[in-house]
Design a protein around this motif. Structure first.
Motif, PDB file in Angstrom:
ATOM      1  N   CYS A 141      51.291 -16.227   7.687  1.00 47.47           N
ATOM      2  CA  CYS A 141      51.632 -17.275   8.670  1.00 47.47           C
ATOM      3  C   CYS A 141      53.132 -17.464   8.856  1.00 47.47           C
ATOM      4  O   CYS A 141      53.585 -18.547   9.237  1.00 47.47           O
ATOM      5  CB  CYS A 141      50.993 -18.589   8.253  1.00 47.47           C
ATOM      6  SG  CYS A 141      49.202 -18.527   8.343  1.00 47.47           S
ATOM      7  N   ALA A 142      53.903 -16.436   8.544  1.00 42.92           N
ATOM      8  CA  ALA A 142      55.355 -16.553   8.769  1.00 42.92           C
ATOM      9  C   ALA A 142      55.627 -16.681  10.272  1.00 42.92           C
ATOM     10  O   ALA A 142      54.843 -16.200  11.097  1.00 42.92           O
ATOM     11  CB  ALA A 142      56.054 -15.323   8.214  1.00 42.92           C
ATOM     12  N   LEU A 143      56.741 -17.320  10.610  1.00 42.94           N
ATOM     13  CA  LEU A 143      57.112 -17.428  12.034  1.00 42.94           C
ATOM     14  C   LEU A 143      57.494 -16.042  12.542  1.00 42.94           C
ATOM     15  O   LEU A 143      58.237 -15.315  11.862  1.00 42.94           O
ATOM     16  CB  LEU A 143      58.304 -18.372  12.205  1.00 42.94           C
ATOM     17  CG  LEU A 143      58.101 -19.802  11.707  1.00 42.94           C
ATOM     18  CD1 LEU A 143      59.398 -20.602  11.871  1.00 42.94           C
ATOM     19  CD2 LEU A 143      56.968 -20.473  12.477  1.00 42.94           C
ATOM     20  N   PRO A 144      57.014 -15.688  13.713  1.00 41.43           N
ATOM     21  CA  PRO A 144      57.438 -14.398  14.273  1.00 41.43           C
ATOM     22  C   PRO A 144      58.954 -14.385  14.504  1.00 41.43           C
ATOM     23  O   PRO A 144      59.553 -15.429  14.794  1.00 41.43           O
ATOM     24  CB  PRO A 144      56.689 -14.321  15.602  1.00 41.43           C
ATOM     25  CG  PRO A 144      55.637 -15.366  15.540  1.00 41.43           C
ATOM     26  CD  PRO A 144      56.118 -16.421  14.596  1.00 41.43           C
ATOM     27  N   GLN A 145      59.531 -13.214  14.360  1.00 43.42           N
ATOM     28  CA  GLN A 145      60.984 -13.098  14.569  1.00 43.42           C
ATOM     29  C   GLN A 145      61.282 -12.281  15.811  1.00 43.42           C
ATOM     30  O   GLN A 145      60.531 -11.362  16.155  1.00 43.42           O
ATOM     31  CB  GLN A 145      61.629 -12.402  13.374  1.00 43.42           C
ATOM     32  CG  GLN A 145      61.505 -13.199  12.083  1.00 43.42           C
ATOM     33  CD  GLN A 145      62.512 -12.772  11.030  1.00 43.42           C
ATOM     34  OE1 GLN A 145      63.420 -11.982  11.304  1.00 43.42           O
ATOM     35  NE2 GLN A 145      62.370 -13.314   9.837  1.00 43.42           N
ATOM     36  N   ALA A 146      62.386 -12.613  16.445  1.00 44.87           N
ATOM     37  CA  ALA A 146      62.896 -11.776  17.539  1.00 44.87           C
ATOM     38  C   ALA A 146      63.950 -10.844  16.946  1.00 44.87           C
ATOM     39  O   ALA A 146      64.543 -11.143  15.903  1.00 44.87           O
ATOM     40  CB  ALA A 146      63.508 -12.641  18.624  1.00 44.87           C
TER      41      ALA A 146
END
Ligand code: FES
Ligand SMILES: [Fe+2]
Length: 385
Positions: A141-146
């Protein structure tokens, strides 16, 4: 530029229009469908300018970047690391943060809804009352990264899953303008302009000086319009320069330099102003003594925010005696910008008319034709009839 065109320019004679060089039809500035395609195929895919790294100096500092339906948190994760996180909670999709800038005091990001808490690297640290198992694990559930890259103090991001390598899209910038040491320069001033026009009109306006004699009397005095030359067009970068009429001068209200030349700027660059479009949302203008840049944020087919920044050597910014000179550079561009915005907004209105089909580019607008072709290619559109 071929020598014939150079000669025409020098003598102030118009050269013939380029074969078949028609402007885009008006719908490219007004259609909601085309705009949404541009967002998807260009703004959510290309590398775009997000901010300057100096805007988030301390660990926990952040700035939000809105790219139409996407919101990205640019955060200082570690002293030497900046990270770009999608601003959306993995629990039920709540926007995590709604303040345009600030500092995550506890070096963590907490969702306002059910208090899921993330580290500055995006990892989920706490999910109250949720036990791992049955398909749920914090590690998933980590935040997606750009994707993120920093060039000369400019922070670029790409929202694409697999973007074109930064060095390929920005090939023309690699090794360019090193003498300015732009990473060392600091923001002396910033103006936010809210404009009623399509984002492409600003890029077009920036890449031609056909309009300069009528629209910019002062600019035309400081940099003769016939000195305009394009010196680069590759990948997403199109650029050129104009010569300053006064040696040791600059783009200021009185034409005199605002400061000493920046760092290692020397030779021909002491008498040039560069104009580089970094497609799709950055305009970069290095002068001998300072750098101006624009960041364009589209808000719809006919609305943008244009943030304009002036970068100076830090010593100049801290010199109380130099403030009037900085102001002179700011005032010059504020005046010039507003002259440009006026015609861009009028073009936005005019191109909506049912009687506007397609115009004819002059030879002085060749690069705009190139820009249009790049756009059509990025969108996968045929050249309009
Ligand atoms: S939506 Fe974020 S914690 Fe529930
Ligand atoms: Fe202009």
């Amino acid at each position: 530029m071929d020598s014939n065109k150079k000669e025409f320019l020098k003598r102030g004679i118009d050269y013939p229009i380029i074969d078949g060089a028609r402007t885009l039809p008006g719908k490219y500035y007004h259609s909601r469908d085309i705009y949404e395609e541009e967002v998807k195929k260009i703004f959510h895919k290309f590398w775009i300018l997000a901010c300057r790294d100096e805007e988030i100096p301390m660990v926990g500092d952040y700035k939000l970047i809105e790219v139409q339906d996407e919101s990205i948190i640019i955060v200082k994760e570690k002293p030497n690391k900046i990270t770009a996180l999608f601003n959306v909670c993995s629990h039920r999709g709540t926007q995590l943060c709604n303040q345009p800038k600030g500092n995550f005091k506890t070096n963590s990001i907490q969702c306002p809804y059910h208090a899921w808490t993330y580290g500055l690297d995006g990892k989920l640290l706490r999910a109250p009352q949720m036990k791992e198992g049955n398909g749920f694990s914090k590690s998933r559930c980590a935040l997606p990264q750009a994707h993120i890259r920093i060039w000369e103090g400019f922070v670029f991001i790409s929202l694409a899953e697999n973007p074109q390598p930064f060095e390929v899209q920005m090939e023309a910038l690699m090794g360019k303008f090193v003498d300015w040491k732009m990473a060392e320069l600091r923001i002396a001033h910033h103006i936010e302009y809210k404009l009623n026009c399509n984002w492409k009109l600003i890029l077009q306006n920036y890449q031609e000086c056909y309009h300069c004699p009528g629209v910019h009397p002062l600019l035309s005095k400081l940099t003769p319009v016939h000195s305009a030359q394009h010196d680069y067009s590759k990948g997403a970068v199109i650029g050129g320069f104009m010569d300053l009429s006064q040696k040791g001068g600059s783009m200021t209200m009185d034409g005199k330099a605002a400061a000493q030349p920046v760092y290692d700027v020397t030779g021909d660059d002491l008498q040039r102003v560069y104009y580089y479009s970094v497609y799709p949302n950055m305009l970069l203008t290095p002068h001998p003594d300072y750098v101006m840049f624009h960041q364009i944020t589209p808000l719809g087919p006919g609305k943008i925010i244009n943030d304009c920044y002036w970068l100076f050597h830090p010593d100049v910014i801290h010199d109380r005696g130099a403030q009037d000179r900085i102001k002179s550079a700011v005032d010059f561009w504020d005046l010039t910008n507003k002259q440009d915005w006026k015609v861009c907004e009028q073009m936005q209105i005019g191109t909506k008319s049912s009687r506007f089909t397609r115009g004819y580019y002059s030879g002085r607008e060749e690069i705009l034709h190139t820009l249009d072709k790049e756009l059509l290619q990025a969108l996968g559109h045929e050249d309009p009839e």
